[in-house]
Design a protein around this motif. Structure first.
Motif, short mmCIF file in Angstrom:
data_model
loop_
_atom_site.label_atom_id
_atom_site.label_comp_id
_atom_site.label_asym_id
_atom_site.label_seq_id
_atom_site.Cartn_x
_atom_site.Cartn_y
_atom_site.Cartn_z
N ALA A 59 23.84 -16.41 -19.62
CA ALA A 59 23.54 -16.76 -18.07
C ALA A 59 24.24 -15.79 -17.18
CB ALA A 59 23.64 -17.91 -17.71
N LEU A 60 25.65 -15.47 -17.46
CA LEU A 60 26.76 -14.88 -16.65
C LEU A 60 26.76 -13.39 -17.13
CD1 LEU A 60 29.73 -17.27 -16.63
CD2 LEU A 60 27.85 -17.00 -14.90
N GLY A 61 26.47 -13.09 -18.27
CA GLY A 61 26.76 -11.55 -18.73
C GLY A 61 25.61 -10.86 -19.01
N HIS A 62 24.41 -11.52 -19.01
CA HIS A 62 22.99 -10.54 -19.32
C HIS A 62 22.04 -10.95 -18.18
CE1 HIS A 62 25.02 -10.98 -23.14
NE2 HIS A 62 24.55 -9.79 -23.40
N ARG A 63 21.19 -9.90 -18.06
CA ARG A 63 20.31 -10.03 -17.12
C ARG A 63 18.94 -10.80 -17.38
NH1 ARG A 63 22.17 -9.30 -12.27
NH2 ARG A 63 23.56 -7.42 -12.09
N ARG A 64 18.79 -10.42 -18.68
CA ARG A 64 17.40 -11.08 -19.37
C ARG A 64 17.54 -12.50 -19.47
NH1 ARG A 64 17.78 -9.79 -25.78
NH2 ARG A 64 19.57 -10.80 -26.02
#
Length: 69
Positions: A59-64
């Motif tokens: 949730a914090l590190g990826h856009r997908r």
């Protein structure tokens, strides 16, 4: 590890044994079905916390979006 250095006191032996039994049951629950089912609680607790860490990481590190199954 810090508790292992303090095992000369009875209090610290108890403090060391509590988490040790918890993680032993969690590891055993990952390998075998334990009976009674109450002994599986440390495994389920650890599994839910690991899933929450993975979810927060995505949730914090990826856009997908991450889909839960």
């Amino acid at each position: 590890m810090a508790n292992a250095c303090l095992l000369g006191s009875r209090f610290y032996v108890a403090v060391f044994c509590g988490p040790s039994v918890f993680y032993l049951l969690a590891g055993s629950g990952a390998l075998w079905r334990l009976r009674p089912k109450l002994l599986m609680l440390p495994f389920y607790f650890s599994m839910i916390n690991a899933a929450a860490v993975v979810g927060f990481y995505h949730a914090l590190g990826h856009r997908r979006r991450l889909l839960w199954e």
